[in-house]
Design a protein around this motif. Structure first.
Motif, PDB file in Angstrom:
ATOM      1  N   SER A  43      -5.683  -1.015  12.329  1.00  0.00           N
ATOM      2  CA  SER A  43      -5.073   0.170  11.715  1.00  0.00           C
ATOM      3  C   SER A  43      -3.884  -0.248  10.861  1.00  0.00           C
ATOM      4  O   SER A  43      -3.334  -1.335  11.030  1.00  0.00           O
ATOM      5  N   HIS A  44      -3.526   0.642   9.955  1.00  0.00           N
ATOM      6  CA  HIS A  44      -2.376   0.394   9.076  1.00  0.00           C
ATOM      7  C   HIS A  44      -1.718   1.724   8.720  1.00  0.00           C
ATOM      8  O   HIS A  44      -2.338   2.777   8.838  1.00  0.00           O
ATOM      9  N   ALA A  45      -0.452   1.641   8.304  1.00  0.00           N
ATOM     10  CA  ALA A  45       0.270   2.841   7.856  1.00  0.00           C
ATOM     11  C   ALA A  45       1.342   2.412   6.869  1.00  0.00           C
ATOM     12  O   ALA A  45       2.002   1.391   7.062  1.00  0.00           O
ATOM     13  N   VAL A  46       1.499   3.214   5.810  1.00  0.00           N
ATOM     14  CA  VAL A  46       2.596   2.999   4.871  1.00  0.00           C
ATOM     15  C   VAL A  46       3.804   3.709   5.464  1.00  0.00           C
ATOM     16  O   VAL A  46       3.814   4.926   5.588  1.00  0.00           O
ATOM     17  N   GLU A  47       4.787   2.939   5.867  1.00  0.00           N
ATOM     18  CA  GLU A  47       5.970   3.488   6.538  1.00  0.00           C
ATOM     19  C   GLU A  47       7.000   4.029   5.561  1.00  0.00           C
ATOM     20  O   GLU A  47       7.654   5.030   5.825  1.00  0.00           O
ATOM     21  N   SER A  48       7.186   3.336   4.417  1.00  0.00           N
ATOM     22  CA  SER A  48       8.143   3.814   3.409  1.00  0.00           C
ATOM     23  C   SER A  48       7.818   3.207   2.058  1.00  0.00           C
ATOM     24  O   SER A  48       7.153   2.177   1.962  1.00  0.00           O
ATOM     25  N   GLU A  49       8.287   3.891   1.010  1.00  0.00           N
ATOM     26  CA  GLU A  49       8.099   3.450  -0.370  1.00  0.00           C
ATOM     27  C   GLU A  49       9.375   3.756  -1.146  1.00  0.00           C
ATOM     28  O   GLU A  49       9.793   4.908  -1.200  1.00  0.00           O
ATOM     29  N   THR A  50       9.984   2.715  -1.726  1.00  0.00           N
ATOM     30  CA  THR A  50      11.176   2.917  -2.539  1.00  0.00           C
ATOM     31  C   THR A  50      11.215   1.918  -3.679  1.00  0.00           C
ATOM     32  O   THR A  50      11.125   0.714  -3.454  1.00  0.00           O
ATOM     33  N   LYS A  51      11.296   2.406  -4.894  1.00  0.00           N
ATOM     34  CA  LYS A  51      11.496   1.578  -6.095  1.00  0.00           C
ATOM     35  C   LYS A  51      10.637   0.325  -6.127  1.00  0.00           C
ATOM     36  O   LYS A  51      11.123  -0.791  -6.265  1.00  0.00           O
ATOM     37  N   GLY A  52       9.333   0.493  -5.981  1.00  0.00           N
ATOM     38  CA  GLY A  52       8.424  -0.639  -6.074  1.00  0.00           C
ATOM     39  C   GLY A  52       8.309  -1.484  -4.820  1.00  0.00           C
ATOM     40  O   GLY A  52       7.619  -2.489  -4.811  1.00  0.00           O
ATOM     41  N   THR A  53       8.969  -1.089  -3.754  1.00  0.00           N
ATOM     42  CA  THR A  53       8.888  -1.814  -2.486  1.00  0.00           C
ATOM     43  C   THR A  53       8.228  -0.919  -1.440  1.00  0.00           C
ATOM     44  O   THR A  53       8.634   0.221  -1.253  1.00  0.00           O
ATOM     45  N   HIS A  54       7.223  -1.453  -0.795  1.00  0.00           N
ATOM     46  CA  HIS A  54       6.463  -0.699   0.204  1.00  0.00           C
ATOM     47  C   HIS A  54       6.571  -1.407   1.546  1.00  0.00           C
ATOM     48  O   HIS A  54       6.417  -2.621   1.623  1.00  0.00           O
ATOM     49  N   THR A  55       6.814  -0.643   2.597  1.00  0.00           N
ATOM     50  CA  THR A  55       6.824  -1.180   3.957  1.00  0.00           C
ATOM     51  C   THR A  55       5.562  -0.668   4.637  1.00  0.00           C
ATOM     52  O   THR A  55       5.336   0.539   4.714  1.00  0.00           O
ATOM     53  N   VAL A  56       4.736  -1.609   5.085  1.00  0.00           N
ATOM     54  CA  VAL A  56       3.434  -1.279   5.664  1.00  0.00           C
ATOM     55  C   VAL A  56       3.336  -1.893   7.053  1.00  0.00           C
ATOM     56  O   VAL A  56       3.639  -3.078   7.233  1.00  0.00           O
ATOM     57  N   SER A  57       2.932  -1.094   8.027  1.00  0.00           N
ATOM     58  CA  SER A  57       2.720  -1.629   9.376  1.00  0.00           C
ATOM     59  C   SER A  57       1.229  -1.885   9.572  1.00  0.00           C
ATOM     60  O   SER A  57       0.388  -1.118   9.112  1.00  0.00           O
TER      61      SER A  57
END
Length: 83
Positions: A43-57
């Motif tokens: 499984s995966h989830a996009v935790e946050s997105e800011t100014k071209g940076t994505h945090t994915v678990s």
């Protein structure tokens, strides 16, 4: 400063995320990599997105978990691979 394209927390912390032969891979060490596909990632989830940076678990099929910091291009490639 752009995204690091690496694992920032959890299992495999510090490992780099790269493209190899058209696939997104997690480089653990020289010659040791995990192809990030539907078989390896439970499984995966996009935790946050800011100014071209994505945090994915990610939760791997073996139960390990990692938090990734990715740029736009790498995030799009990963999500397409996991779709």
């Amino acid at each position: 400063m752009g995204a690091k394209n690496k694992v920032i927390a959890g299992d495999y912390t510090g490992a780099h995320i790269a493209m190899a032969a058209g696939q997104v891979v997690l480089n653990i060490s020289l010659g040791n990599m995990i192809i990030l596909n539907k078989k390896m990632v439970a499984s995966h989830a996009v935790e946050s997105e800011t100014k071209g940076t994505h945090t994915v678990s990610l939760t791997f099929a073996d139960g390990k978990k990692s938090l990734l910091e990715l740029d736009d291009q790498m995030c799009k490639a990963l999500l397409a691979q996991l779709f």
